[in-house]
Design a protein around this motif. Structure first.
Motif, PDB file in Angstrom:
ATOM      1  N   PHE A   1      10.638  62.448  20.359  1.00  0.00           N
ATOM      2  CA  PHE A   1      10.985  61.125  19.847  1.00  0.00           C
ATOM      3  C   PHE A   1      11.605  60.327  20.992  1.00  0.00           C
ATOM      4  O   PHE A   1      12.563  60.787  21.629  1.00  0.00           O
ATOM      5  N   ILE A   2      11.040  59.148  21.300  1.00  0.00           N
ATOM      6  CA  ILE A   2      11.511  58.356  22.443  1.00  0.00           C
ATOM      7  C   ILE A   2      12.452  57.248  21.971  1.00  0.00           C
ATOM      8  O   ILE A   2      12.087  56.413  21.145  1.00  0.00           O
ATOM      9  N   SER A   3      13.650  57.248  22.520  1.00  0.00           N
ATOM     10  CA  SER A   3      14.627  56.175  22.287  1.00  0.00           C
ATOM     11  C   SER A   3      14.642  55.291  23.531  1.00  0.00           C
ATOM     12  O   SER A   3      14.767  55.791  24.656  1.00  0.00           O
ATOM     13  N   HIS A   4      14.530  53.991  23.322  1.00  0.00           N
ATOM     14  CA  HIS A   4      14.419  53.088  24.475  1.00  0.00           C
ATOM     15  C   HIS A   4      14.791  51.664  24.074  1.00  0.00           C
ATOM     16  O   HIS A   4      14.934  51.352  22.889  1.00  0.00           O
ATOM     17  N   ALA A   5      14.932  50.815  25.076  1.00  0.00           N
ATOM     18  CA  ALA A   5      15.160  49.388  24.844  1.00  0.00           C
ATOM     19  C   ALA A   5      13.825  48.671  24.777  1.00  0.00           C
ATOM     20  O   ALA A   5      12.901  48.977  25.549  1.00  0.00           O
ATOM     21  N   THR A   6      13.710  47.711  23.880  1.00  0.00           N
ATOM     22  CA  THR A   6      12.451  46.991  23.693  1.00  0.00           C
ATOM     23  C   THR A   6      11.986  46.307  24.976  1.00  0.00           C
ATOM     24  O   THR A   6      10.782  46.235  25.255  1.00  0.00           O
ATOM     25  N   ASP A   7      12.909  45.815  25.790  1.00  0.00           N
ATOM     26  CA  ASP A   7      12.529  45.143  27.035  1.00  0.00           C
ATOM     27  C   ASP A   7      11.802  46.071  28.003  1.00  0.00           C
ATOM     28  O   ASP A   7      11.151  45.601  28.947  1.00  0.00           O
ATOM     29  N   ASP A   8      11.906  47.380  27.776  1.00  0.00           N
ATOM     30  CA  ASP A   8      11.271  48.348  28.671  1.00  0.00           C
ATOM     31  C   ASP A   8       9.937  48.855  28.139  1.00  0.00           C
ATOM     32  O   ASP A   8       9.401  49.865  28.629  1.00  0.00           O
ATOM     33  N   ASP A   9       9.357  48.167  27.136  1.00  0.00           N
ATOM     34  CA  ASP A   9       8.154  48.665  26.461  1.00  0.00           C
ATOM     35  C   ASP A   9       7.018  49.013  27.419  1.00  0.00           C
ATOM     36  O   ASP A   9       6.309  50.010  27.226  1.00  0.00           O
ATOM     37  N   ALA A  10       6.805  48.214  28.461  1.00  0.00           N
ATOM     38  CA  ALA A  10       5.679  48.464  29.364  1.00  0.00           C
ATOM     39  C   ALA A  10       5.810  49.829  30.043  1.00  0.00           C
ATOM     40  O   ALA A  10       4.839  50.607  30.114  1.00  0.00           O
ATOM     41  N   THR A  11       7.010  50.147  30.521  1.00  0.00           N
ATOM     42  CA  THR A  11       7.230  51.448  31.166  1.00  0.00           C
ATOM     43  C   THR A  11       7.184  52.567  30.137  1.00  0.00           C
ATOM     44  O   THR A  11       6.682  53.669  30.409  1.00  0.00           O
ATOM     45  N   ILE A  12       7.678  52.302  28.922  1.00  0.00           N
ATOM     46  CA  ILE A  12       7.684  53.315  27.863  1.00  0.00           C
ATOM     47  C   ILE A  12       6.253  53.700  27.509  1.00  0.00           C
ATOM     48  O   ILE A  12       5.946  54.878  27.289  1.00  0.00           O
ATOM     49  N   THR A  13       5.371  52.718  27.450  1.00  0.00           N
ATOM     50  CA  THR A  13       3.960  53.004  27.161  1.00  0.00           C
ATOM     51  C   THR A  13       3.382  53.939  28.216  1.00  0.00           C
ATOM     52  O   THR A  13       2.643  54.876  27.913  1.00  0.00           O
ATOM     53  N   ARG A  14       3.732  53.711  29.459  1.00  0.00           N
ATOM     54  CA  ARG A  14       3.244  54.567  30.550  1.00  0.00           C
ATOM     55  C   ARG A  14       3.770  56.004  30.389  1.00  0.00           C
ATOM     56  O   ARG A  14       3.016  56.971  30.592  1.00  0.00           O
ATOM     57  N   ILE A  15       5.043  56.143  30.003  1.00  0.00           N
ATOM     58  CA  ILE A  15       5.620  57.472  29.783  1.00  0.00           C
ATOM     59  C   ILE A  15       4.940  58.138  28.584  1.00  0.00           C
ATOM     60  O   ILE A  15       4.582  59.331  28.621  1.00  0.00           O
TER      61      ILE A  15
ATOM     62  N   LEU B   1      13.919  62.063  23.697  1.00  0.00           N
ATOM     63  CA  LEU B   1      13.850  61.563  25.071  1.00  0.00           C
ATOM     64  C   LEU B   1      14.495  60.182  25.101  1.00  0.00           C
ATOM     65  O   LEU B   1      14.017  59.252  24.452  1.00  0.00           O
ATOM     66  N   PHE B   2      15.588  60.069  25.838  1.00  0.00           N
ATOM     67  CA  PHE B   2      16.246  58.769  25.999  1.00  0.00           C
ATOM     68  C   PHE B   2      15.824  58.204  27.351  1.00  0.00           C
ATOM     69  O   PHE B   2      16.079  58.814  28.388  1.00  0.00           O
ATOM     70  N   VAL B   3      15.156  57.054  27.308  1.00  0.00           N
ATOM     71  CA  VAL B   3      14.703  56.402  28.546  1.00  0.00           C
ATOM     72  C   VAL B   3      15.814  55.455  28.989  1.00  0.00           C
ATOM     73  O   VAL B   3      16.081  54.443  28.332  1.00  0.00           O
ATOM     74  N   LEU B   4      16.437  55.796  30.095  1.00  0.00           N
ATOM     75  CA  LEU B   4      17.669  55.124  30.528  1.00  0.00           C
ATOM     76  C   LEU B   4      17.368  53.988  31.495  1.00  0.00           C
ATOM     77  O   LEU B   4      16.664  54.162  32.499  1.00  0.00           O
ATOM     78  N   SER B   5      17.920  52.824  31.186  1.00  0.00           N
ATOM     79  CA  SER B   5      17.810  51.620  32.017  1.00  0.00           C
ATOM     80  C   SER B   5      19.074  50.805  31.778  1.00  0.00           C
ATOM     81  O   SER B   5      19.858  51.117  30.871  1.00  0.00           O
ATOM     82  N   PRO B   6      19.310  49.760  32.554  1.00  0.00           N
ATOM     83  CA  PRO B   6      20.491  48.926  32.294  1.00  0.00           C
ATOM     84  C   PRO B   6      20.519  48.365  30.877  1.00  0.00           C
ATOM     85  O   PRO B   6      21.594  48.220  30.277  1.00  0.00           O
ATOM     86  N   LYS B   7      19.345  48.043  30.312  1.00  0.00           N
ATOM     87  CA  LYS B   7      19.282  47.513  28.940  1.00  0.00           C
ATOM     88  C   LYS B   7      19.611  48.595  27.919  1.00  0.00           C
ATOM     89  O   LYS B   7      20.431  48.398  27.019  1.00  0.00           O
ATOM     90  N   SER B   8      18.956  49.767  28.031  1.00  0.00           N
ATOM     91  CA  SER B   8      19.168  50.810  27.028  1.00  0.00           C
ATOM     92  C   SER B   8      20.568  51.398  27.106  1.00  0.00           C
ATOM     93  O   SER B   8      21.122  51.855  26.100  1.00  0.00           O
TER      94      SER B   8
END
Length: 620
Positions: free
Chosen positions: A12-26, A66-73
């Motif tokens: 299960f992927i937890s992420h910030a919506t602003d990072d959707d493009a990178t999340i799709t790649r992951i 899976l937590f995708v870490l970025s400044p937004k998330s």
């Protein structure tokens, strides 16, 4: 027909919506590896579905998170709720870093979990992440593509991060470049309160040292053994780990070692011995902040930190006032306050605090005079602490005495000027000691004393004669060689010498300096200053019995008006003629024939120039 059961959610992927493009790649990389992956914008949520309930169900049903870490998330409350739930349910939580996250924003609870670092090698990081998920294990901490939250041990002054860092981009870049050179330690040098610790804190906050940061604040009582224990605890070594083994282990790690306030160290040789012997091949780097240079530290890269530029200083003042609004707003006074504080960040901070009790015009007066209990406190904090440290060294008292003599200079000075002003009998090593402590700076071939240092230590009035003698002779030498450009750097010193002679009631000395500078001022287009000096000297010499000197001044003043390229040309020639006639009252054909002829010639030139403008026949 029986309903086909859905396969279990592997991740299960937890992420910030602003990072959707990178999340799709992951997501696509995990899916291609046969890992059943759920992410809200690609799986499971259809129009009409309850968004929150679907995410809640996916988090409950997953095997791993899976937590995708970025400044937004990192700042997202929704993301925190998601990964917190995964951990609460006792499931494995993986972390993938896709953008650098400042230390202060890194979720505290995740500081002990290894993450897949996709910022430097996306493919390599994903490969390690996939191996861990398919093997149902944690990430390998030894892998080159994994990392851990930048653990900062020691008494890191986190509050410094709340202070504005403005106009320091170039300094940050330079210090980072210094740190990149692993063969040497990097040292940030500067006066007290100029921002050394703030800059170091920013380096820590934005660094990517895999094995974290050891922050060691030095005071007169700390020792190299204290630093060894701090390193041992940071690396998680056993309490029986010996000092040599601890430092050897540090050499194999990628750690940032920060020694703050190094000027307070009572045992620099012991510290330097450890730092000089440190093997940095594993990636450990060393950063010091100090008011003075450690001579014992071998081949260190020094970065002199100076006050920011005018625009940045104003922005710093505004940011400080916005962060801690004083009772009296600085509106309309920002530029004046920043300049009166000499753009020094610590003094700007003091000024903002003073605005909580005093109106801006009074704070301006405090900054400009640096008198009173409040100003004394500031100077003691920023400068006098350093002065006392220098005085305690061998030769320190002599060095501070030299500093007070050099404080009479303006706009910097050369080594030759320093020797003349402090006296040839004074050991020139005093200058080196002052420079090593930042009380004297050096750049572009010139030394200088910061105005705040001058305010703190005062000027030695006994040095004024030596200062005048040196610069009056220097002006004559340049005049003889007609090297006017070469004298340009000394303009501030020449003006200071002139003003001091007039203030001391010595107009004749002021005249000889003005006379030596006459052609220099004309060559540099400073006609108004040339005339101003001569007119003020003439006024101050009205009572002298030296008629020949007064006549010489009038003759020179006539030349200054005659050669003046600014103002009304007709009026300039009329004034020149008037001063020549005044000179001729003393410069007679019988009493001073040569001087008489000189002034008559000058008078003829002035009449000739005026003839081109009016009454040509009469003036000729």
């Amino acid at each position: 027909m029986a309903e086909t059961s859905k396969p279990p959610i592997d991740v299960f992927i937890s992420h910030a919506t602003d990072d959707d493009a990178t999340i799709t790649r992951i997501h696509d990389a995990l899916t291609a590896a046969g890992i059943n992956t759920w992410v809200d914008h690609l799986d499971g949520i259809n129009p009409g579905d309850h968004w929150g309930r679907e995410i809640h169900t996916a988090a409950n049903d997953c095997i791993n998170g899976l937590f995708v870490l970025s400044p937004k998330s990192a700042k997202s409350a929704y993301c925190e709720a998601e990964w917190t739930r995964v951990l609460a349910l006792g499931k494995l939580l993986y972390i993938a870093l896709i953008e650098p996250v400042p230390t202060r924003d890194f979720p505290l609870r995740l500081g002990t979990i290894q993450y897949a670092d996709l910022t430097r090698d996306f493919g390599g990081g994903m490969a390690e992440l996939i191996r861990a998920i398919t093997g149902r294990r944690t990430l390998d901490p030894a892998a080159a593509t994994t990392g851990q939250a930048r653990h900062v041990s020691g008494n890191f002054p986190r509050w410094h991060l709340d202070l504005p860092l403005i106009g320091r981009d170039a300094d940050l870049g330079d210090v980072r470049a210094d740190l990149a050179d692993g063969s040497r330690a990097a040292v940030i040098l500067g006066l007290g309160g100029v921002g050394k610790t703030r800059l170091a804190a920013e380096i820590v906050n934005t660094s990517d040292f895999k094995d974290g940061v050891v922050w060691h604040t030095i005071d007169p009582h700390t020792t190299a053994d204290d630093l060894t224990l701090a390193i041992r605890d940071h690396l998680g070594l056993g309490v029986t780990s010996e000092a040599d083994a601890t430092w050897a282990a540090l050499g194999k790690r990628r750690t940032l070692l920060v020694l703050d306030n190094a000027e307070d160290c009572a045992q620099p040789a012991a510290y330097a011995a450890r730092l000089n012997a440190l093997d940095r091949a594993g990636g450990t780097r060393v950063l010091l902040t100090s008011r003075n240079q450690w001579r014992e530290l071998r081949n260190a890269k020094m970065h002199d930190l100076h006050a920011p530029d005018a625009e940045s200083a104003v922005a710093i003042l505004r940011a400080m006032a916005a962060n801690e609004p004083p009772a009296y707003a600085p509106d309309g006074f920002e530029s004046q306050l920043a300049e009166a504080a000499h753009r020094h960040p610590r003094l700007i901070h003091y000024a903002v605090r003073w605005l909580d009790a005093y109106p801006p015009d009074y704070v301006l007066e405090m900054l400009r005079t640096l008198k009173g209990a409040d100003a004394e406190e500031a100077l003691d904090d920023m400068i006098r602490k350093t002065v006392r440290a220098v005085e305690s060294r061998e030769g320190g008292a002599e060095a501070i005495a030299a500093l007070r003599r050099l404080a009479v200079c303006r706009g910097g000075f050369t080594f030759e000027a320093a020797r003349a002003i402090i006296g040839a009998a004074t050991d020139p090593r005093s200058l080196a000691l002052l420079k090593s402590w930042g009380l004297v700076t050096f750049g572009n071939g010139r030394y200088d004393v910061d105005p705040l240092v001058t305010a703190a230590v005062g000027e030695d009035a006994a040095a004024i004669d030596a200062h005048y003698a040196y610069y009056e002779e220097l002006a004559r030498q340049h005049d003889q060689k007609q090297d006017y450009l070469g004298l340009d750097h000394e303009s501030a010193n020449l003006e200071a010498a002139f003003e001091r002679m007039l203030a001391a009631g010595r107009p004749e000395d002021a005249f000889w300096l003005a006379n030596a500078c006459s052609d220099f001022l004309a060559n540099r287009g400073r006609f108004e200053l040339r005339i101003d000096w001569l007119e003020r000297v003439a006024t101050n010499l009205k009572g002298t019995s030296n008629d020949r000197l007064r006549a010489t001044i009038q003759n020179n003043l006539g030349l200054a008006y005659n050669e003046r390229l600014t103002g009304n040309h007709r009026e300039n020639q009329r004034r020149a003629i008037a001063t020549y006639w005044t000179a001729l009252q003393t410069r007679t054909e019988e009493g001073a024939p040569q001087e008489y002829a000189e002034t008559q010639n000058n008078l003829g030139v002035a009449y000739g120039n005026l003839a081109l403008l009016e009454n040509g026949t009469m003036n000729i």
